[in-house]
Design a protein around this motif. Sequence first.
Motif, PDB file in Angstrom:
ATOM      1  N   GLY A  55     -75.188  33.312  -6.784  1.00  0.00           N
ATOM      2  CA  GLY A  55     -74.588  34.417  -6.057  1.00  0.00           C
ATOM      3  C   GLY A  55     -73.398  34.009  -5.206  1.00  0.00           C
ATOM      4  O   GLY A  55     -73.150  34.610  -4.167  1.00  0.00           O
ATOM      5  N   VAL A  56     -72.680  32.966  -5.627  1.00  0.00           N
ATOM      6  CA  VAL A  56     -71.508  32.497  -4.887  1.00  0.00           C
ATOM      7  C   VAL A  56     -70.291  32.527  -5.811  1.00  0.00           C
ATOM      8  O   VAL A  56     -70.407  32.744  -7.015  1.00  0.00           O
ATOM      9  N   SER A  57     -69.132  32.258  -5.245  1.00  0.00           N
ATOM     10  CA  SER A  57     -67.904  32.284  -6.039  1.00  0.00           C
ATOM     11  C   SER A  57     -67.822  31.078  -6.982  1.00  0.00           C
ATOM     12  O   SER A  57     -68.473  30.046  -6.766  1.00  0.00           O
ATOM     13  N   ALA A  58     -66.991  31.224  -7.999  1.00  0.00           N
ATOM     14  CA  ALA A  58     -66.747  30.114  -8.931  1.00  0.00           C
ATOM     15  C   ALA A  58     -66.122  28.933  -8.188  1.00  0.00           C
ATOM     16  O   ALA A  58     -66.407  27.773  -8.508  1.00  0.00           O
ATOM     17  N   ALA A  59     -65.305  29.225  -7.195  1.00  0.00           N
ATOM     18  CA  ALA A  59     -64.689  28.153  -6.412  1.00  0.00           C
ATOM     19  C   ALA A  59     -65.748  27.322  -5.692  1.00  0.00           C
ATOM     20  O   ALA A  59     -65.662  26.093  -5.659  1.00  0.00           O
ATOM     21  N   GLN A  60     -66.773  27.982  -5.144  1.00  0.00           N
ATOM     22  CA  GLN A  60     -67.843  27.240  -4.472  1.00  0.00           C
ATOM     23  C   GLN A  60     -68.592  26.344  -5.444  1.00  0.00           C
ATOM     24  O   GLN A  60     -68.906  25.198  -5.125  1.00  0.00           O
ATOM     25  N   VAL A  61     -68.875  26.869  -6.618  1.00  0.00           N
ATOM     26  CA  VAL A  61     -69.582  26.058  -7.617  1.00  0.00           C
ATOM     27  C   VAL A  61     -68.734  24.855  -8.007  1.00  0.00           C
ATOM     28  O   VAL A  61     -69.225  23.720  -8.068  1.00  0.00           O
ATOM     29  N   ALA A 110     -67.559   9.399  -8.054  1.00  0.00           N
ATOM     30  CA  ALA A 110     -66.316   8.786  -7.583  1.00  0.00           C
ATOM     31  C   ALA A 110     -65.594   9.624  -6.535  1.00  0.00           C
ATOM     32  O   ALA A 110     -64.552   9.221  -6.046  1.00  0.00           O
ATOM     33  N   VAL A 111     -66.137  10.766  -6.180  1.00  0.00           N
ATOM     34  CA  VAL A 111     -65.471  11.659  -5.231  1.00  0.00           C
ATOM     35  C   VAL A 111     -66.070  11.479  -3.841  1.00  0.00           C
ATOM     36  O   VAL A 111     -67.267  11.644  -3.653  1.00  0.00           O
ATOM     37  N   SER A 112     -65.209  11.134  -2.888  1.00  0.00           N
ATOM     38  CA  SER A 112     -65.698  10.967  -1.517  1.00  0.00           C
ATOM     39  C   SER A 112     -65.228  12.083  -0.594  1.00  0.00           C
ATOM     40  O   SER A 112     -65.777  12.269   0.481  1.00  0.00           O
ATOM     41  N   SER A 113     -64.182  12.806  -1.014  1.00  0.00           N
ATOM     42  CA  SER A 113     -63.693  13.920  -0.204  1.00  0.00           C
ATOM     43  C   SER A 113     -62.898  14.871  -1.093  1.00  0.00           C
ATOM     44  O   SER A 113     -62.494  14.513  -2.190  1.00  0.00           O
ATOM     45  N   LEU A 114     -62.694  16.071  -0.587  1.00  0.00           N
ATOM     46  CA  LEU A 114     -61.915  17.085  -1.298  1.00  0.00           C
ATOM     47  C   LEU A 114     -60.850  17.640  -0.376  1.00  0.00           C
ATOM     48  O   LEU A 114     -61.042  17.701   0.839  1.00  0.00           O
ATOM     49  N   VAL A 115     -59.752  18.065  -0.966  1.00  0.00           N
ATOM     50  CA  VAL A 115     -58.725  18.789  -0.232  1.00  0.00           C
ATOM     51  C   VAL A 115     -58.839  20.236  -0.679  1.00  0.00           C
ATOM     52  O   VAL A 115     -58.788  20.527  -1.874  1.00  0.00           O
ATOM     53  N   ILE A 116     -59.064  21.122   0.272  1.00  0.00           N
ATOM     54  CA  ILE A 116     -59.198  22.535  -0.062  1.00  0.00           C
ATOM     55  C   ILE A 116     -57.991  23.293   0.455  1.00  0.00           C
ATOM     56  O   ILE A 116     -57.244  22.788   1.293  1.00  0.00           O
ATOM     57  N   GLY A 117     -57.819  24.489  -0.033  1.00  0.00           N
ATOM     58  CA  GLY A 117     -56.718  25.307   0.420  1.00  0.00           C
ATOM     59  C   GLY A 117     -57.011  26.777   0.167  1.00  0.00           C
ATOM     60  O   GLY A 117     -57.954  27.116  -0.535  1.00  0.00           O
ATOM     61  N   GLY A 118     -56.198  27.592   0.729  1.00  0.00           N
ATOM     62  CA  GLY A 118     -56.358  29.022   0.533  1.00  0.00           C
ATOM     63  C   GLY A 118     -55.251  29.775   1.236  1.00  0.00           C
ATOM     64  O   GLY A 118     -54.563  29.235   2.093  1.00  0.00           O
ATOM     65  N   ARG A 119     -55.081  31.018   0.838  1.00  0.00           N
ATOM     66  CA  ARG A 119     -54.074  31.865   1.475  1.00  0.00           C
ATOM     67  C   ARG A 119     -54.643  32.655   2.644  1.00  0.00           C
ATOM     68  O   ARG A 119     -53.917  33.072   3.525  1.00  0.00           O
ATOM     69  N   ASN A 130     -64.457  28.280   0.562  1.00  0.00           N
ATOM     70  CA  ASN A 130     -64.372  26.881   0.137  1.00  0.00           C
ATOM     71  C   ASN A 130     -65.268  25.982   0.975  1.00  0.00           C
ATOM     72  O   ASN A 130     -65.959  25.109   0.444  1.00  0.00           O
ATOM     73  N   ILE A 131     -65.263  26.186   2.270  1.00  0.00           N
ATOM     74  CA  ILE A 131     -66.086  25.355   3.162  1.00  0.00           C
ATOM     75  C   ILE A 131     -67.577  25.555   2.879  1.00  0.00           C
ATOM     76  O   ILE A 131     -68.365  24.621   2.986  1.00  0.00           O
ATOM     77  N   ALA A 132     -67.963  26.758   2.500  1.00  0.00           N
ATOM     78  CA  ALA A 132     -69.371  27.039   2.197  1.00  0.00           C
ATOM     79  C   ALA A 132     -69.879  26.219   1.009  1.00  0.00           C
ATOM     80  O   ALA A 132     -71.083  26.026   0.854  1.00  0.00           O
ATOM     81  N   ALA A 133     -68.986  25.694   0.188  1.00  0.00           N
ATOM     82  CA  ALA A 133     -69.391  24.873  -0.957  1.00  0.00           C
ATOM     83  C   ALA A 133     -70.124  23.611  -0.519  1.00  0.00           C
ATOM     84  O   ALA A 133     -70.954  23.075  -1.257  1.00  0.00           O
ATOM     85  N   ALA A 134     -69.866  23.147   0.691  1.00  0.00           N
ATOM     86  CA  ALA A 134     -70.518  21.934   1.190  1.00  0.00           C
ATOM     87  C   ALA A 134     -72.024  22.111   1.330  1.00  0.00           C
ATOM     88  O   ALA A 134     -72.779  21.131   1.260  1.00  0.00           O
ATOM     89  N   SER A 135     -72.489  23.337   1.479  1.00  0.00           N
ATOM     90  CA  SER A 135     -73.932  23.568   1.623  1.00  0.00           C
ATOM     91  C   SER A 135     -74.594  24.037   0.328  1.00  0.00           C
ATOM     92  O   SER A 135     -75.809  24.241   0.304  1.00  0.00           O
ATOM     93  N   LEU A 136     -73.815  24.192  -0.731  1.00  0.00           N
ATOM     94  CA  LEU A 136     -74.376  24.620  -2.016  1.00  0.00           C
ATOM     95  C   LEU A 136     -74.989  23.419  -2.733  1.00  0.00           C
ATOM     96  O   LEU A 136     -74.340  22.393  -2.906  1.00  0.00           O
ATOM     97  N   VAL A 137     -76.232  23.542  -3.133  1.00  0.00           N
ATOM     98  CA  VAL A 137     -76.927  22.473  -3.840  1.00  0.00           C
ATOM     99  C   VAL A 137     -77.112  22.890  -5.298  1.00  0.00           C
ATOM    100  O   VAL A 137     -77.746  23.908  -5.580  1.00  0.00           O
TER     101      VAL A 137
END
Length: 86
Positions: free
Chosen positions: A2-8, A18-27, A35-42
């Motif tokens: 029930g979340v956006s494709a971006a969160q998934v 190999a990923v230790s961090s992400l750069v997110i963006g938005g208008r 985007n920030i909510a993706a950090a809590s999606l398991v």
Amino acid sequence: HGVSAAQVALAWLLGRPAVSSLVIGGRTEAQFKDNIAAASLVLTSDERARLDAVSRPAVLYPYWHQQFTAKDRFGPADLVLDRDAI
């Protein structure tokens, strides 16, 4: 979920070895919050495996050729490129 494709997508990327961090963006503020909510999606291991399978790039030459002709001579470094072993 029930979340956006971006969160998934972002949650999947955060779980990659190999990923230790992400750069997110938005208008908009809403896009940043999403985007920030993706950090809590398991994601489950099955979900991750399915996303890995559909996003796996094709093996380039000469590696696809080696998969068929030299598989019995692969060393540990070669197995990184062997998509069947992953």
